[in-house]
Design a protein around this motif. Sequence first.
Motif, PDB file in Angstrom:
ATOM      1  N   GLY A   3       0.823  -1.193   0.000  1.00 26.71           N
ATOM      2  CA  GLY A   3       0.000   0.000   0.000  1.00 26.71           C
ATOM      3  C   GLY A   3       0.860   1.247   0.000  1.00 26.71           C
ATOM      4  N   LEU A   4       0.275   2.335   0.463  1.00 29.95           N
ATOM      5  CA  LEU A   4       0.924   3.644   0.434  1.00 29.95           C
ATOM      6  C   LEU A   4       1.224   4.103   1.852  1.00 29.95           C
ATOM      7  N   VAL A   5       2.434   4.625   2.057  1.00 23.34           N
ATOM      8  CA  VAL A   5       2.845   5.140   3.364  1.00 23.34           C
ATOM      9  C   VAL A   5       3.417   6.543   3.191  1.00 23.34           C
ATOM     10  N   LEU A   6       2.903   7.472   3.971  1.00 25.28           N
ATOM     11  CA  LEU A   6       3.422   8.830   3.987  1.00 25.28           C
ATOM     12  C   LEU A   6       4.212   9.022   5.276  1.00 25.28           C
ATOM     13  N   GLU A   7       5.459   9.432   5.142  1.00 28.97           N
ATOM     14  CA  GLU A   7       6.345   9.604   6.294  1.00 28.97           C
ATOM     15  C   GLU A   7       6.713  11.070   6.460  1.00 28.97           C
ATOM     16  N   LYS A   8       6.047  11.736   7.412  1.00 32.97           N
ATOM     17  CA  LYS A   8       6.355  13.121   7.775  1.00 32.97           C
ATOM     18  C   LYS A   8       6.460  14.028   6.552  1.00 32.97           C
ATOM     19  N   ILE A   9       5.462  13.946   5.674  1.00 32.59           N
ATOM     20  CA  ILE A   9       5.516  14.768   4.467  1.00 32.59           C
ATOM     21  C   ILE A   9       5.104  16.207   4.784  1.00 32.59           C
ATOM     22  N   SER A  10       5.750  17.140   4.109  1.00 34.61           N
ATOM     23  CA  SER A  10       5.466  18.560   4.278  1.00 34.61           C
ATOM     24  C   SER A  10       5.539  19.256   2.933  1.00 34.61           C
ATOM     25  N   ARG A  11       4.753  20.326   2.827  1.00 34.47           N
ATOM     26  CA  ARG A  11       4.835  21.200   1.664  1.00 34.47           C
ATOM     27  C   ARG A  11       4.688  22.631   2.152  1.00 34.47           C
ATOM     28  N   HIS A  12       5.718  23.423   1.888  1.00 38.22           N
ATOM     29  CA  HIS A  12       5.730  24.819   2.313  1.00 38.22           C
ATOM     30  C   HIS A  12       5.628  25.725   1.097  1.00 38.22           C
ATOM     31  N   PHE A  13       4.783  26.733   1.184  1.00 35.20           N
ATOM     32  CA  PHE A  13       4.697  27.778   0.165  1.00 35.20           C
ATOM     33  C   PHE A  13       5.168  29.066   0.828  1.00 35.20           C
ATOM     34  N   GLY A  14       6.451  29.353   0.696  1.00 32.76           N
ATOM     35  CA  GLY A  14       7.020  30.467   1.435  1.00 32.76           C
ATOM     36  C   GLY A  14       6.929  30.167   2.922  1.00 32.76           C
ATOM     37  N   GLY A  15       6.303  31.055   3.675  1.00 33.81           N
ATOM     38  CA  GLY A  15       6.160  30.829   5.110  1.00 33.81           C
ATOM     39  C   GLY A  15       4.932  30.016   5.482  1.00 33.81           C
ATOM     40  N   LEU A  16       4.098  29.680   4.489  1.00 27.67           N
ATOM     41  CA  LEU A  16       2.874  28.921   4.762  1.00 27.67           C
ATOM     42  C   LEU A  16       3.156  27.432   4.701  1.00 27.67           C
ATOM     43  N   LYS A  17       2.816  26.718   5.767  1.00 21.96           N
ATOM     44  CA  LYS A  17       2.968  25.264   5.801  1.00 21.96           C
ATOM     45  C   LYS A  17       1.613  24.643   5.467  1.00 21.96           C
ATOM     46  N   ALA A  18       1.398  24.377   4.162  1.00 22.64           N
ATOM     47  CA  ALA A  18       0.120  23.809   3.729  1.00 22.64           C
ATOM     48  C   ALA A  18      -0.064  22.395   4.234  1.00 22.64           C
ATOM     49  N   VAL A  19       1.036  21.642   4.291  1.00 19.65           N
ATOM     50  CA  VAL A  19       1.061  20.299   4.887  1.00 19.65           C
ATOM     51  C   VAL A  19       2.295  20.254   5.765  1.00 19.65           C
ATOM     52  N   ASP A  20       2.127  19.820   7.000  1.00 23.06           N
ATOM     53  CA  ASP A  20       3.199  19.962   7.987  1.00 23.06           C
ATOM     54  C   ASP A  20       3.427  18.659   8.746  1.00 23.06           C
ATOM     55  N   GLY A  21       4.365  17.832   8.241  1.00 19.57           N
ATOM     56  CA  GLY A  21       4.790  16.634   8.954  1.00 19.57           C
ATOM     57  C   GLY A  21       3.726  15.566   9.082  1.00 19.57           C
ATOM     58  N   VAL A  22       2.999  15.305   7.992  1.00 21.59           N
ATOM     59  CA  VAL A  22       1.910  14.329   8.030  1.00 21.59           C
ATOM     60  C   VAL A  22       2.441  12.920   7.786  1.00 21.59           C
TER      61      VAL A  22
END
Length: 254
Positions: A3-22
């Motif tokens: 299956g699929l495993v997400l390990e502490k994924i993050s996406r930052h747009f400048g100072g905005l953390k749209a996804v933070d350590g999921v």
Amino acid sequence: MSGLVLEKISRHFGGLKAVDGVSLSIPSGRITSLIGPNGAGKSTVVNLVCGLLRLSEGRVLLDGRDIGSAEAPEIARGGIARTFQTVRLVKDASVLDNVAAGFLGRRRTSLAAQLLALPAARAELRDERAQAAAIIARFGMSALAQAPAGSLSYGHQRRVEMMRALALAPRVLLLDEPVAGMNDGEIVDLGRIFRELADDGIAILLIEHNMRFVLSISDEVHVLDSGRLIASGSPGTVRRDPAVIKAYLGDDYA
């Protein structure tokens, strides 16, 4: 695990953390839901998995293989298919043609063979259309197979998009608000199909605002708020979580 495993994924747009350590798992053969208020980062998670956005941090593992830096076409060929919040069909083409288009990424014959209509290419095309017809039958829409996709109701158009995703023969299916705009009967019918797909071994990630549907069909639920996971667990556990009730569900689900 498969299956699929997400390990502490993050996406930052400048100072905005749209996804933070999921971090979360979408196991094969199970329906995993990701819920949360608008703007929580749910669709961003899906876009990170599919390669439409690049990770700022973390890893995405498909059956143990890191695909976090792969391009979107490679990820799709590797076994991840998705639907979108808004319907994306060729409106003038038939339902059958729209579903059959999902096989393009799986073709074995060369482009030259297809352009020259060589026997192997013609045989593959016949097989694709037969498989597309079988998928359409599974969704109870055989009578509409030759109808232009744009002539269908919104709920049926969303079904066509799901069928096209299944044509990729995915190991992981990402469904972004699949029952939006559908009536109760259509929702119940789709829930049955989703459960059958999971029973066939597909890992399903469901993003949906219809909480009655989510809580009735999910094996596990994860809740995002402002890009961070605030709760994970069984539907019963999540619906009683005070943080989830405050951030998203409200007192109706207390």
